[in-house]
Write a protein that holds these residues in place. Structure first.
Motif, PDB file in Angstrom:
ATOM      1  N   TYR A 188       0.710  -1.433   0.050  1.00  0.00           N
ATOM      2  CA  TYR A 188       0.311  -0.235   0.215  1.00  0.00           C
ATOM      3  C   TYR A 188       0.351   1.361   0.128  1.00  0.00           C
ATOM      4  O   TYR A 188       0.279   2.463  -0.218  1.00  0.00           O
ATOM      5  N   LYS A 189       1.634   0.841   0.372  1.00  0.00           N
ATOM      6  CA  LYS A 189       3.223   1.860  -0.049  1.00  0.00           C
ATOM      7  C   LYS A 189       3.450   2.902  -0.894  1.00  0.00           C
ATOM      8  O   LYS A 189       4.331   3.942  -0.902  1.00  0.00           O
ATOM      9  N   GLU A 190       3.636   1.924  -1.838  1.00  0.00           N
ATOM     10  CA  GLU A 190       4.269   2.284  -3.217  1.00  0.00           C
ATOM     11  C   GLU A 190       3.452   3.672  -3.918  1.00  0.00           C
ATOM     12  O   GLU A 190       2.325   3.681  -3.809  1.00  0.00           O
ATOM     13  N   GLY A 191       4.296   4.457  -3.718  1.00  0.00           N
ATOM     14  CA  GLY A 191       4.171   5.166  -4.770  1.00  0.00           C
ATOM     15  C   GLY A 191       3.423   6.421  -4.036  1.00  0.00           C
ATOM     16  O   GLY A 191       2.623   7.649  -4.534  1.00  0.00           O
ATOM     17  N   LYS A 192       3.549   6.206  -2.370  1.00  0.00           N
ATOM     18  CA  LYS A 192       3.412   7.219  -1.948  1.00  0.00           C
ATOM     19  C   LYS A 192       4.775   8.023  -1.244  1.00  0.00           C
ATOM     20  O   LYS A 192       5.616   7.775  -1.741  1.00  0.00           O
ATOM     21  N   TYR A 193       4.374   9.164   0.015  1.00  0.00           N
ATOM     22  CA  TYR A 193       5.209   9.850  -0.183  1.00  0.00           C
ATOM     23  C   TYR A 193       5.550   9.896   1.624  1.00  0.00           C
ATOM     24  O   TYR A 193       4.835  10.315   2.055  1.00  0.00           O
ATOM     25  N   ILE A 194       6.798  10.136   1.856  1.00  0.00           N
ATOM     26  CA  ILE A 194       7.199  10.056   3.384  1.00  0.00           C
ATOM     27  C   ILE A 194       7.693  11.371   3.371  1.00  0.00           C
ATOM     28  O   ILE A 194       8.815  12.094   3.117  1.00  0.00           O
ATOM     29  N   ILE A 195       7.330  12.371   4.647  1.00  0.00           N
ATOM     30  CA  ILE A 195       8.174  13.573   4.643  1.00  0.00           C
ATOM     31  C   ILE A 195       7.719  13.630   6.151  1.00  0.00           C
ATOM     32  O   ILE A 195       6.782  13.619   7.556  1.00  0.00           O
ATOM     33  N   GLU A 196       9.276  14.257   5.989  1.00  0.00           N
ATOM     34  CA  GLU A 196       9.116  14.666   8.060  1.00  0.00           C
ATOM     35  C   GLU A 196       9.210  15.627   8.339  1.00  0.00           C
ATOM     36  O   GLU A 196       9.157  16.770   7.513  1.00  0.00           O
ATOM     37  N   LEU A 197       8.333  15.607  10.184  1.00  0.00           N
ATOM     38  CA  LEU A 197       8.201  16.789  10.672  1.00  0.00           C
ATOM     39  C   LEU A 197       9.003  18.212  10.972  1.00  0.00           C
ATOM     40  O   LEU A 197       8.693  19.434  11.133  1.00  0.00           O
ATOM     41  N   ALA A 198      10.716  17.132  10.766  1.00  0.00           N
ATOM     42  CA  ALA A 198      11.703  18.484  10.777  1.00  0.00           C
ATOM     43  C   ALA A 198      11.464  19.555   9.874  1.00  0.00           C
ATOM     44  O   ALA A 198      12.005  20.216  10.258  1.00  0.00           O
ATOM     45  N   HIS A 199      11.001  18.602   8.825  1.00  0.00           N
ATOM     46  CA  HIS A 199      10.771  19.893   7.555  1.00  0.00           C
ATOM     47  C   HIS A 199       9.960  20.372   6.797  1.00  0.00           C
ATOM     48  O   HIS A 199      10.173  20.694   5.963  1.00  0.00           O
ATOM     49  N   MET A 200       8.509  20.671   7.751  1.00  0.00           N
ATOM     50  CA  MET A 200       7.567  20.649   7.240  1.00  0.00           C
ATOM     51  C   MET A 200       6.646  21.672   8.717  1.00  0.00           C
ATOM     52  O   MET A 200       6.946  21.880   9.856  1.00  0.00           O
ATOM     53  N   ILE A 201       5.788  22.611   7.829  1.00  0.00           N
ATOM     54  CA  ILE A 201       5.137  23.188   9.048  1.00  0.00           C
ATOM     55  C   ILE A 201       3.370  23.682   8.410  1.00  0.00           C
ATOM     56  O   ILE A 201       3.401  23.222   7.259  1.00  0.00           O
ATOM     57  N   LYS A 202       2.891  23.707   9.426  1.00  0.00           N
ATOM     58  CA  LYS A 202       1.428  23.375   8.850  1.00  0.00           C
ATOM     59  C   LYS A 202       1.208  25.188   8.491  1.00  0.00           C
ATOM     60  O   LYS A 202       1.396  25.853   9.213  1.00  0.00           O
ATOM     61  N   ASP A 203       0.967  25.598   7.559  1.00  0.00           N
ATOM     62  CA  ASP A 203      -0.544  26.398   7.043  1.00  0.00           C
ATOM     63  C   ASP A 203      -1.892  26.851   6.313  1.00  0.00           C
ATOM     64  O   ASP A 203      -2.422  25.820   6.796  1.00  0.00           O
ATOM     65  N   ASN A 204      -2.255  28.362   6.984  1.00  0.00           N
ATOM     66  CA  ASN A 204      -3.513  28.009   6.166  1.00  0.00           C
ATOM     67  C   ASN A 204      -4.747  27.514   6.506  1.00  0.00           C
ATOM     68  O   ASN A 204      -5.192  25.910   5.957  1.00  0.00           O
ATOM     69  N   GLY A 205      -5.422  28.361   7.981  1.00  0.00           N
ATOM     70  CA  GLY A 205      -6.872  27.590   8.432  1.00  0.00           C
ATOM     71  C   GLY A 205      -6.430  26.453   9.759  1.00  0.00           C
ATOM     72  O   GLY A 205      -7.625  25.771  10.562  1.00  0.00           O
TER      73      GLY A 205
END
Length: 115
Positions: A96-113
């Motif tokens: 089920y993971k094939e073609g999906k993406y992992i993004i580490e929380l250390a590199h992203m921020i929540k925006d908008n709403g």
């Protein structure tokens, strides 16, 4: 010098995730599959689809859930490595993971709403 232009998620898409380093849009909340993943720098999220990312070459790695072929992903705007893309899962329970993406929380921020 080649300039990379960002893809902006539509204004109607509130609750987005962005690169913490340059604020380029990465994904909308509706594309989030799971918050229960672990990256090399802590917690990570699994997304169905992302924008403004490039992929490196795929390589086989033994992760917590077994052997996978993964490709590192990086922000197209600031070139920071964000996580990886699952190219191939060798165990049937992980397909089920094939073609999906992992993004580490250390590199992203929540925006908008987000409240």
């Amino acid at each position: 010098m080649v300039r990379t232009f960002q893809k902006y998620l539509p204004n109607k898409c509130h609750r987005t995730y962005s690169c913490i380093h340059c604020r380029a849009h990465l994904a909308i909340h509706d594309e989030l599959i799971s918050k229960s993943f672990q990256g090399s720098q802590g917690r990570a999220y699994l997304f169905n689809d992302v924008v403004n990312v490039g992929c490196g070459p795929a390589e086989e790695r033994v992760l917590l859930t077994g052997l996978h072929a993964v490709a590192d992903i990086f922000c197209e705007c600031c070139k920071t490595t964000l996580g990886w893309k699952y190219e191939h899962a060798f165990e049937s329970s992980q397909k089920y993971k094939e073609g999906k993406y992992i993004i580490e929380l250390a590199h992203m921020i929540k925006d908008n709403g987000w409240e």
